[in-house]
Design an enzyme around this catalytic site. Structure first.
Site, PDB file in Angstrom:
ATOM      1  N   PRO A 178     -10.327  -9.202 -26.201  1.00  0.00           N
ATOM      2  CA  PRO A 178      -9.384 -10.317 -26.030  1.00  0.00           C
ATOM      3  C   PRO A 178      -7.948 -10.024 -26.437  1.00  0.00           C
ATOM      4  O   PRO A 178      -7.016 -10.307 -25.669  1.00  0.00           O
ATOM      5  CB  PRO A 178     -10.005 -11.417 -26.894  1.00  0.00           C
ATOM      6  CG  PRO A 178     -11.473 -11.153 -26.815  1.00  0.00           C
ATOM      7  CD  PRO A 178     -11.592  -9.649 -26.840  1.00  0.00           C
TER       8      PRO A 178
ATOM      9  N   GLN B 192     -13.162  -3.572   3.266  1.00  0.00           N
ATOM     10  CA  GLN B 192     -13.475  -4.932   2.832  1.00  0.00           C
ATOM     11  C   GLN B 192     -14.756  -5.404   3.513  1.00  0.00           C
ATOM     12  O   GLN B 192     -14.854  -5.382   4.741  1.00  0.00           O
ATOM     13  CB  GLN B 192     -12.329  -5.885   3.196  1.00  0.00           C
ATOM     14  CG  GLN B 192     -10.971  -5.470   2.652  1.00  0.00           C
ATOM     15  CD  GLN B 192     -10.807  -5.782   1.177  1.00  0.00           C
ATOM     16  OE1 GLN B 192     -11.616  -6.480   0.587  1.00  0.00           O
ATOM     17  NE2 GLN B 192      -9.758  -5.254   0.586  1.00  0.00           N
TER      18      GLN B 192
ATOM     19  N   ASP C 208       0.853  -1.185   0.000  1.00  0.00           N
ATOM     20  CA  ASP C 208       0.000   0.000   0.000  1.00  0.00           C
ATOM     21  C   ASP C 208       0.890   1.237   0.000  1.00  0.00           C
ATOM     22  O   ASP C 208       1.063   1.901   1.023  1.00  0.00           O
ATOM     23  CB  ASP C 208      -0.909  -0.009   1.235  1.00  0.00           C
ATOM     24  CG  ASP C 208      -1.770  -1.259   1.300  1.00  0.00           C
ATOM     25  OD1 ASP C 208      -2.284  -1.660   0.240  1.00  0.00           O
ATOM     26  OD2 ASP C 208      -1.922  -1.822   2.396  1.00  0.00           O
TER      27      ASP C 208
ATOM     28  N   LEU D   4      -3.277  -5.883 -11.658  1.00  0.00           N
ATOM     29  CA  LEU D   4      -3.814  -4.805 -12.490  1.00  0.00           C
ATOM     30  C   LEU D   4      -5.199  -5.116 -13.042  1.00  0.00           C
ATOM     31  O   LEU D   4      -5.816  -4.275 -13.688  1.00  0.00           O
ATOM     32  CB  LEU D   4      -2.843  -4.473 -13.627  1.00  0.00           C
ATOM     33  CG  LEU D   4      -1.461  -3.988 -13.184  1.00  0.00           C
ATOM     34  CD1 LEU D   4      -0.621  -3.602 -14.401  1.00  0.00           C
ATOM     35  CD2 LEU D   4      -1.567  -2.805 -12.229  1.00  0.00           C
ATOM     36  N   LYS D   5      -5.679  -6.335 -12.837  1.00  0.00           N
ATOM     37  CA  LYS D   5      -7.055  -6.708 -13.194  1.00  0.00           C
ATOM     38  C   LYS D   5      -7.426  -6.293 -14.620  1.00  0.00           C
ATOM     39  O   LYS D   5      -8.407  -5.579 -14.842  1.00  0.00           O
ATOM     40  CB  LYS D   5      -8.039  -6.100 -12.190  1.00  0.00           C
ATOM     41  CG  LYS D   5      -7.800  -6.491 -10.740  1.00  0.00           C
ATOM     42  CD  LYS D   5      -8.861  -5.867  -9.841  1.00  0.00           C
ATOM     43  CE  LYS D   5      -8.652  -6.216  -8.372  1.00  0.00           C
ATOM     44  NZ  LYS D   5      -7.472  -5.528  -7.801  1.00  0.00           N
TER      45      LYS D   5
ATOM     46  N   ARG E 285      -2.661  -3.676   4.856  1.00  0.00           N
ATOM     47  CA  ARG E 285      -2.485  -2.748   5.964  1.00  0.00           C
ATOM     48  C   ARG E 285      -2.123  -3.374   7.306  1.00  0.00           C
ATOM     49  O   ARG E 285      -1.308  -2.796   8.040  1.00  0.00           O
ATOM     50  CB  ARG E 285      -3.736  -1.864   6.083  1.00  0.00           C
ATOM     51  CG  ARG E 285      -3.750  -0.760   5.038  1.00  0.00           C
ATOM     52  CD  ARG E 285      -5.109  -0.137   4.847  1.00  0.00           C
ATOM     53  NE  ARG E 285      -5.970  -0.963   4.010  1.00  0.00           N
ATOM     54  CZ  ARG E 285      -7.068  -0.528   3.419  1.00  0.00           C
ATOM     55  NH1 ARG E 285      -7.454   0.718   3.584  1.00  0.00           N
ATOM     56  NH2 ARG E 285      -7.787  -1.332   2.662  1.00  0.00           N
TER      57      ARG E 285
ATOM     58  N   ARG F 251      -7.856 -10.362   7.604  1.00  0.00           N
ATOM     59  CA  ARG F 251      -7.551  -9.494   8.734  1.00  0.00           C
ATOM     60  C   ARG F 251      -7.266 -10.340   9.972  1.00  0.00           C
ATOM     61  O   ARG F 251      -8.127 -11.109  10.396  1.00  0.00           O
ATOM     62  CB  ARG F 251      -8.733  -8.555   9.026  1.00  0.00           C
ATOM     63  CG  ARG F 251      -9.023  -7.534   7.925  1.00  0.00           C
ATOM     64  CD  ARG F 251      -7.928  -6.490   7.857  1.00  0.00           C
ATOM     65  NE  ARG F 251      -8.238  -5.434   6.914  1.00  0.00           N
ATOM     66  CZ  ARG F 251      -7.896  -5.449   5.629  1.00  0.00           C
ATOM     67  NH1 ARG F 251      -7.255  -6.498   5.137  1.00  0.00           N
ATOM     68  NH2 ARG F 251      -8.178  -4.435   4.840  1.00  0.00           N
TER      69      ARG F 251
ATOM     70  N   ASP G 294     -10.484  -6.016 -21.104  1.00  0.00           N
ATOM     71  CA  ASP G 294     -10.594  -5.306 -22.375  1.00  0.00           C
ATOM     72  C   ASP G 294     -10.976  -6.330 -23.433  1.00  0.00           C
ATOM     73  O   ASP G 294     -11.293  -7.476 -23.109  1.00  0.00           O
ATOM     74  CB  ASP G 294      -9.265  -4.604 -22.705  1.00  0.00           C
ATOM     75  CG  ASP G 294      -9.463  -3.316 -23.497  1.00  0.00           C
ATOM     76  OD1 ASP G 294     -10.177  -3.362 -24.521  1.00  0.00           O
ATOM     77  OD2 ASP G 294      -8.906  -2.278 -23.104  1.00  0.00           O
TER      78      ASP G 294
END
Length: 227
Positions: free
Chosen positions: A64, A186, A8, A58-59, A207, A177, A62
């Site tokens: 293919p 979350q 983070d 980065l997920k 975190r 967590r 778009d």
């Protein structure tokens, strides 16, 4: 079971200050959109120079060909893992798998199912009048059928997916967590121990480790809790 520390950080300097306090033999690290947008590929290379395996989060989502090119670009960086959105559809994710195989890349490819911040009402807002777990099951099955290495899912869904898909499939779980930690943004969270028991293979923790007074001790404490 492995721990992936979510970095983070907004800058390469801050990211490297975090990993200075971590042991690459005990964890991998995750580089997300904010850090990568600020610093680009150089931050990945610097982390690799410190012997960390990198999950490039980065997920991609778009058409293919564009998505597959991006996935292969990530593989060219030598990242350990990269992800795409399963909601991009079968053709998109299968094209990514085919291109990675054609290039003899070793990078693992996983898919995002439903973001852990999303609840039933959030899905309804985008036209999906369905419980999150049902959409996760649909997308996880599609991901497995398309030849990917695993999915990102909440730990609360891991047990269900293990039964649905089987053992030879990675379940990468954010929203982890340790006992007493703040839930932050979350919605579907669980402890490391419970995630392990439910079948998660990789725990993404940010975190609670990166903001700890002593990140290394926190990491060791979490590892001890799942030993």
């Amino acid at each position: 079971m492995s721990i992936i520390v979510a970095l983070d950080a907004k800058s390469q300097y801050d990211a490297l200050k975090i990993v200075e306090q971590l042991d690459p033999t005990l964890c991998r690290v995750k580089v997300g959109k904010e850090l990568f947008t600020h610093e680009g590929p150089s931050v990945v290379k610097k982390l690799q120079e410190e012997n960390f395996e990198v999950f490039l989060d980065l997920k991609f989502h778009d058409i293919p060909n564009t998505t597959a090119q991006a996935v292969c670009a990530a593989a060219d960086l030598g990242v350990w893992m990269v992800n795409v959105h399963a909601s991009g559809g079968r053709k998109m994710i299968e094209t990514c798998v085919e291109r990675l195989k054609a290039g003899n890349y070793q990078t693992q490819l996983i898919a995002v199912t439903v973001l852990t911040s999303m609840g039933r009402e959030d899905l309804k807002d985008i036209g999906l009048d369905i419980e999150p777990v049902e959409q996760v099951k649909r997308l996880a099955k599609l991901t497995k059928e398309s030849g990917l290495d695993g999915v990102v899912c909440s730990a609360q869904e891991a047990k269900i997916l293990r039964e649905l898909i089987g053992q030879d499939f990675s379940l990468v779980t954010p929203g982890i967590r340790p006992e007493g930690s703040n839930a932050d943004d979350q919605k579907r969270i669980v402890t490391p121990k419970q995630a392990m028991l439910d079948g998660s293979t990789h725990l993404v923790i940010g975190r609670p480790i990166t903001k700890a007074e002593n990140p290394t001790e926190m990491l060791k404490s979490i590892l001890a809790s799942i030993a």
